[in-house]
Design an enzyme around this catalytic site. Sequence first.
Site, PDB file in Angstrom:
ATOM      1  N   ASP A  10       0.893  -1.222  -0.115  1.00 52.60           N
ATOM      2  CA  ASP A  10       0.016  -0.011   0.147  1.00 52.60           C
ATOM      3  C   ASP A  10       0.986   1.327  -0.179  1.00 52.60           C
ATOM      4  O   ASP A  10       2.187   1.235   0.111  1.00 52.60           O
ATOM      5  CB  ASP A  10      -0.880   0.051   1.355  1.00 52.60           C
ATOM      6  CG  ASP A  10      -1.685   1.050   1.239  1.00 52.60           C
ATOM      7  OD1 ASP A  10      -2.451   1.710   0.274  1.00 52.60           O
ATOM      8  OD2 ASP A  10      -1.895   1.812   2.457  1.00 52.60           O
ATOM      9  N   SER A  11       0.166   2.359  -0.230  1.00 58.83           N
ATOM     10  CA  SER A  11       1.108   3.670  -0.222  1.00 58.83           C
ATOM     11  C   SER A  11       1.541   3.968   1.253  1.00 58.83           C
ATOM     12  O   SER A  11       2.144   4.665   1.486  1.00 58.83           O
ATOM     13  CB  SER A  11       0.241   4.946  -0.684  1.00 58.83           C
ATOM     14  OG  SER A  11      -0.851   4.845   0.274  1.00 58.83           O
ATOM     15  N   CYS A  73      -4.453  -1.518  -1.857  1.00 58.83           N
ATOM     16  CA  CYS A  73      -4.433   0.121  -2.223  1.00 58.83           C
ATOM     17  C   CYS A  73      -5.641   0.403  -2.928  1.00 58.83           C
ATOM     18  O   CYS A  73      -5.602  -0.021  -4.065  1.00 58.83           O
ATOM     19  CB  CYS A  73      -3.357   0.643  -2.417  1.00 58.83           C
ATOM     20  SG  CYS A  73      -3.147   2.391  -2.762  1.00 58.83           S
ATOM     21  N   GLU A 152      -2.873   8.710   9.236  1.00 57.45           N
ATOM     22  CA  GLU A 152      -1.767   8.478   9.212  1.00 57.45           C
ATOM     23  C   GLU A 152      -1.002   9.325  10.483  1.00 57.45           C
ATOM     24  O   GLU A 152       0.137   9.012  10.937  1.00 57.45           O
ATOM     25  CB  GLU A 152      -0.759   8.965   7.767  1.00 57.45           C
ATOM     26  CG  GLU A 152      -0.981   8.119   6.579  1.00 57.45           C
ATOM     27  CD  GLU A 152      -0.101   6.797   6.624  1.00 57.45           C
ATOM     28  OE1 GLU A 152       0.955   6.867   7.194  1.00 57.45           O
ATOM     29  OE2 GLU A 152      -0.469   6.036   6.082  1.00 57.45           O
ATOM     30  N   CYS A 186     -10.928   2.853   0.183  1.00 58.10           N
ATOM     31  CA  CYS A 186      -9.412   3.217   0.451  1.00 58.10           C
ATOM     32  C   CYS A 186      -9.074   2.503   1.565  1.00 58.10           C
ATOM     33  O   CYS A 186      -9.945   2.531   2.942  1.00 58.10           O
ATOM     34  CB  CYS A 186      -9.358   4.494   0.648  1.00 58.10           C
ATOM     35  SG  CYS A 186      -7.470   5.196   1.510  1.00 58.10           S
ATOM     36  N   HIS A 188      -7.304   2.729   3.823  1.00 50.76           N
ATOM     37  CA  HIS A 188      -6.799   3.411   5.271  1.00 50.76           C
ATOM     38  C   HIS A 188      -8.129   3.774   6.108  1.00 50.76           C
ATOM     39  O   HIS A 188      -8.121   3.859   7.224  1.00 50.76           O
ATOM     40  CB  HIS A 188      -6.373   4.945   4.983  1.00 50.76           C
ATOM     41  CG  HIS A 188      -4.761   4.890   4.683  1.00 50.76           C
ATOM     42  ND1 HIS A 188      -4.187   4.631   3.604  1.00 50.76           N
ATOM     43  CD2 HIS A 188      -3.885   5.332   5.484  1.00 50.76           C
ATOM     44  CE1 HIS A 188      -2.929   4.846   3.755  1.00 50.76           C
ATOM     45  NE2 HIS A 188      -2.713   5.346   4.859  1.00 50.76           N
TER      46      HIS A 188
HETATM   47  N1  DGL Z   1      -4.641   3.124   1.163  1.00 49.89           N
HETATM   48  C1  DGL Z   1      -4.700   4.051   0.051  1.00 49.89           C
HETATM   49  C2  DGL Z   1      -5.743   3.671  -0.789  1.00 49.89           C
HETATM   50  O1  DGL Z   1      -6.220   2.549  -0.569  1.00 49.89           O
HETATM   51  C3  DGL Z   1      -4.396   5.304   0.544  1.00 49.89           C
HETATM   52  C4  DGL Z   1      -4.376   6.191  -0.766  1.00 49.89           C
HETATM   53  C5  DGL Z   1      -3.088   7.407  -0.533  1.00 49.89           C
HETATM   54  O2  DGL Z   1      -2.033   7.082  -0.442  1.00 49.89           O
HETATM   55  O3  DGL Z   1      -3.547   8.582  -0.867  1.00 49.89           O
HETATM   56  O4  DGL Z   1      -6.318   4.377  -1.651  1.00 49.89           O
END
Ligand code: DGL
Length: 240
Positions: A10-11, A73, A152, A186, A188
Amino acid sequence: MNNSAIGVFDSGLGGLTCVKELNKLIPNENIIYFGDNARVPYGARGRETILEYAKQDIAFIKKHNVKMIIAACGTVSSVLGCGKTSDGDIPFSGVLLPAAQAACGITKNGKIGVIGTDTTIKSGAYGKAIRGIRPDISVIGNSCPLFVPLVENGFTDRDNPVTKLVVEQYLAPIKREGVDTLILGCTHYPIIRDAISDYMGENVSIISSGEEAAKYAFKMLMSKEMLSERNEKGTNTYYT
Ligand code: DGL
């Protein structure tokens, strides 16, 4: 049977919502996790940049001899679309199709809300995936760009006044439409699930895209006879 690890990326830390579910479903599997925290968020970046980052993330994960890759992600999954089911000879899954399938199975009134990053919502990829399964469903989307930085930075408590206010701001248009199912598009967002479900109310089913991706991966590995035969608990290894 295959005892190699499952690779998840993931990011940032959102993909851990997928890992948590994998650990619950298949505790004997080894997991390699990569969170690209140096470059989070992805969701406000352009398509080409996200594709390039995803390529690099996948290359990193593949160095660890994994048997499957999960793009946990929503943003990467939306840019890649539902068509990518392998990388070379390694099975691959994003979060899009698993979440869309789960939501289509749950909705009763045929109104599904989708929240995600700017890139995810602009791509319309969730809507496309949902209508591919059930063309009769109406999809109401909204992007929530402040959710990832809130998560975050640890603003995750259900009573956090800042989080509550932002949740209301982003979700009011979706609630107004009377959806009975909401996809957290998302990975997160499940981390602030409490604040989201408090606002949406108990009659709205909340779908975590990360959790659904884990269930989907489990079934995919099972159908390919690639689950681990290890008897003891597997290990999680995290890279950031
Ligand atoms: N967890 C990422 C997603 O599902 C976060 C996206 C991001 O880094 O903006 O989209």
